[in-house]
Enzyme design. Structure first.
Site, PDB file in Angstrom:
ATOM      1  N   TRP A 136       0.182  -1.339   0.307  1.00 39.79           N
ATOM      2  CA  TRP A 136       0.207   0.010  -0.226  1.00 39.79           C
ATOM      3  C   TRP A 136       0.838   1.776  -0.226  1.00 39.79           C
ATOM      4  O   TRP A 136       0.350   2.484   0.417  1.00 39.79           O
ATOM      5  CB  TRP A 136      -0.689  -0.229   0.687  1.00 39.79           C
ATOM      6  CG  TRP A 136      -1.873  -0.966   0.585  1.00 39.79           C
ATOM      7  CD1 TRP A 136      -2.907  -1.114   0.022  1.00 39.79           C
ATOM      8  CD2 TRP A 136      -2.501  -1.911   1.040  1.00 39.79           C
ATOM      9  NE1 TRP A 136      -3.741  -1.613  -0.401  1.00 39.79           N
ATOM     10  CE2 TRP A 136      -4.120  -2.494   0.452  1.00 39.79           C
ATOM     11  CE3 TRP A 136      -1.875  -3.425   2.132  1.00 39.79           C
ATOM     12  CZ2 TRP A 136      -3.754  -3.391   0.838  1.00 39.79           C
ATOM     13  CZ3 TRP A 136      -2.517  -4.008   2.255  1.00 39.79           C
ATOM     14  CH2 TRP A 136      -3.588  -4.877   1.999  1.00 39.79           C
ATOM     15  N   HIS A 180      -6.541   3.448   2.546  1.00 43.17           N
ATOM     16  CA  HIS A 180      -7.630   2.402   1.768  1.00 43.17           C
ATOM     17  C   HIS A 180      -8.844   2.923   3.053  1.00 43.17           C
ATOM     18  O   HIS A 180      -8.417   3.406   3.987  1.00 43.17           O
ATOM     19  CB  HIS A 180      -7.799   0.122   1.166  1.00 43.17           C
ATOM     20  CG  HIS A 180      -6.706   0.354   2.711  1.00 43.17           C
ATOM     21  ND1 HIS A 180      -6.836  -1.174   2.662  1.00 43.17           N
ATOM     22  CD2 HIS A 180      -6.459   0.070   4.108  1.00 43.17           C
ATOM     23  CE1 HIS A 180      -6.402  -1.619   3.928  1.00 43.17           C
ATOM     24  NE2 HIS A 180      -5.825  -0.735   4.746  1.00 43.17           N
ATOM     25  N   ARG A 231      -1.647   7.382  -1.635  1.00 43.25           N
ATOM     26  CA  ARG A 231      -0.909   6.018  -1.066  1.00 43.25           C
ATOM     27  C   ARG A 231       0.603   6.791  -1.766  1.00 43.25           C
ATOM     28  O   ARG A 231       0.686   7.782  -3.084  1.00 43.25           O
ATOM     29  CB  ARG A 231      -1.011   4.837  -2.158  1.00 43.25           C
ATOM     30  CG  ARG A 231      -2.430   4.597  -1.672  1.00 43.25           C
ATOM     31  CD  ARG A 231      -2.164   2.925  -2.712  1.00 43.25           C
ATOM     32  NE  ARG A 231      -3.912   2.675  -2.038  1.00 43.25           N
ATOM     33  CZ  ARG A 231      -4.090   0.758  -2.321  1.00 43.25           C
ATOM     34  NH1 ARG A 231      -3.394   0.743  -3.435  1.00 43.25           N
ATOM     35  NH2 ARG A 231      -5.544   0.958  -1.568  1.00 43.25           N
ATOM     36  N   GLN A 278     -11.571   5.629  -2.880  1.00 40.92           N
ATOM     37  CA  GLN A 278     -12.586   4.562  -2.198  1.00 40.92           C
ATOM     38  C   GLN A 278     -13.375   4.497  -2.472  1.00 40.92           C
ATOM     39  O   GLN A 278     -14.483   5.387  -1.210  1.00 40.92           O
ATOM     40  CB  GLN A 278     -12.317   3.040  -2.132  1.00 40.92           C
ATOM     41  CG  GLN A 278     -10.174   3.238  -2.327  1.00 40.92           C
ATOM     42  CD  GLN A 278      -9.564   1.824  -1.996  1.00 40.92           C
ATOM     43  OE1 GLN A 278      -9.978   1.864  -0.632  1.00 40.92           O
ATOM     44  NE2 GLN A 278      -8.677   2.137  -2.485  1.00 40.92           N
ATOM     45  N   VAL A 324      -9.556 -10.640   4.343  1.00 40.76           N
ATOM     46  CA  VAL A 324     -10.537 -11.479   3.394  1.00 40.76           C
ATOM     47  C   VAL A 324     -10.254 -12.780   3.157  1.00 40.76           C
ATOM     48  O   VAL A 324      -8.843 -12.875   3.066  1.00 40.76           O
ATOM     49  CB  VAL A 324     -11.077 -10.505   1.992  1.00 40.76           C
ATOM     50  CG1 VAL A 324     -12.231  -8.917   2.586  1.00 40.76           C
ATOM     51  CG2 VAL A 324      -9.906 -10.332   1.523  1.00 40.76           C
ATOM     52  N   ALA A 336     -16.811  -8.128   2.259  1.00 42.45           N
ATOM     53  CA  ALA A 336     -16.084  -6.531   2.059  1.00 42.45           C
ATOM     54  C   ALA A 336     -15.593  -6.158   0.931  1.00 42.45           C
ATOM     55  O   ALA A 336     -15.214  -7.481   0.033  1.00 42.45           O
ATOM     56  CB  ALA A 336     -15.355  -6.195   3.043  1.00 42.45           C
TER      57      ALA A 336
END
Ligand code: FA5
Length: 338
Positions: free
Chosen positions: A155, A169, A195, A209, A252, A306
């Protein structure tokens, strides 16, 4: 002519016959100029006896008044005619409403964001927000990204002097939502992220986002796929070719990326999609059990999905903007909708 003097009628007719301003100026000089008729007549008064001088002086003044009146009347008439001609030629329309300053338009990011919010609130989601300057816990730790984990490098993080993080994020808001709400949870969280990126047509160092989070019982990948496909179709106004690829995100399991066929080249491959024919748009997955647990939720009872949509890229595809920099450099002009 009386006593050798011109009559007021004759002077008025002469003035009224002047066809334009130039002729009228000649008329003024002839009668009222320093070397004009009235001055010449005044000079004849000197040799006269006082009683005659008063009478003739008054008569000469009447000549002068007639010349002044004729001049002013004709000048007013000619001025009016000139104004009428200008109006007819369309130079000045004094009856037209004042021209206002052009009003600005909403930025495409704002327009599309309103649509996204509309779409999701219609499905029972709420809008959640979080700070743009985050701590490591919410940006990384609670998302199952340990301190020494190489995933942190993905990231390209900026750090402040106090080791705070301009969030990389919007997934940090997932954590805040799960910490402060009780399931079932349905939230979206739009926001700006940062970023340390090399900027090109599809990458910016500061972009938007839209995070989505649903926590409930019996949530599966099928729910996520349907949600994302429906979203893309709604925002693009038509069904576009999409594909899901397995992808790794520590928060995730399983993780996936939704790619959408590149609208700029129709999937043939171009500089914007880097020859792949697809643009990576929405990553997502099922919320990792460790993430649920770090927010105090029992993973045996609750599951969730998500996603984190790259919103600027969505805006680019929707409006045919072929360079992300146009969204921020004030040179966004003709916006075409695909
Ligand atoms: C993430 O940021 C994850 N937090 C997304 C996520 C959320 C995954 C929830 C799983 C569950 P990623 O780094 O791939 O993932 O960024 C998400 C999207 O942001 C990308 O698909 C892309 O569309 C967009 N994006 C990434 N980097 C940039 C950039 N530099 N400029 C513009 N858009 C970008």
């Amino acid at each position: 002519m009386q006593s050798g003097l011109p009559s007021a009628d004759a002077i008025r007719d002469e003035g009224a016959a002047c066809p334009d301003h130039a002729a009228l100026e000649e008329f003024r000089l002839k009668w009222l100029g320093k070397k004009g008729e009235v001055t010449a007549l005044m000079k004849t008064l000197g040799p006269l006896a006082p009683e005659l001088r008063a009478e003739r002086g008054a008569a000469i003044n009447a000549v002068k008044d007639a010349a002044v009146t004729a001049f002013e009347a004709r000048r007013a008439e000619l001025d009016r005619q000139a104004e009428d001609a200008a109006l007819q030629a369309g130079w000045v329309d004094v009856t037209a409403p004042a021209r206002g300053r052009p009003l600005g338009k909403l930025h495409p990011i704002t327009v599309l964001l309103e649509e996204v919010i509309d779409h999701f609130t219609g499905l029972g989601f709420e809008v959640a927000s979080g700070p743009e300057i985050e701590d490591e816990f919410h940006n990384f730790d609670a998302l199952n990204i340990p301190k020494d984990h190489p995933a942190r490098d993905v990231w390209d993080t900026f750090y402040t002097d106090r080791r705070e993080i301009p969030r990389t994020h919007t997934s940090s808001v997932q954590i805040r939502a799960m910490q402060t709400r009780k399931p079932p949870i349905r939230v979206i969280s739009p926001g700006r992220v940062f970023r340390n990126e090399t900027i090109d047509a599809t990458h910016h160092a500061s972009f938007n986002q839209v995070e989505g989070l649903l926590v409930d019982r019996h949530v599966t990948v099928a729910h996520l796929k349907h949600t994302l496909e429906t979203l893309v179709q709604k925002l693009m106004g038509r069904k576009l070719e999409t594909r899901f690829r397995p992808a790794f995100y520590p928060f995730v399991e399983p993780g996936l990326d939704l790619d959408v066929q590149c609208v700029f080249c129709g999937g043939v491959g171009c500089s914007i999609c880097k020859g792949s024919g697809y643009i990576e748009l929405i990553p997502g997955g099922l919320v990792h059990p460790k993430v649920l647990a770090s927010c105090g939720l029992d993973p045996d009872e609750w599951q969730g999905f998500a996603f984190g949509m790259g919103f600027d890229r969505m805006v680019m595809m929707r409006y045919g903007i072929d360079d992300i920099r146009r969204l921020y450099d004030g040179r966004l002009q003709l916006v075409r909708q695909f």
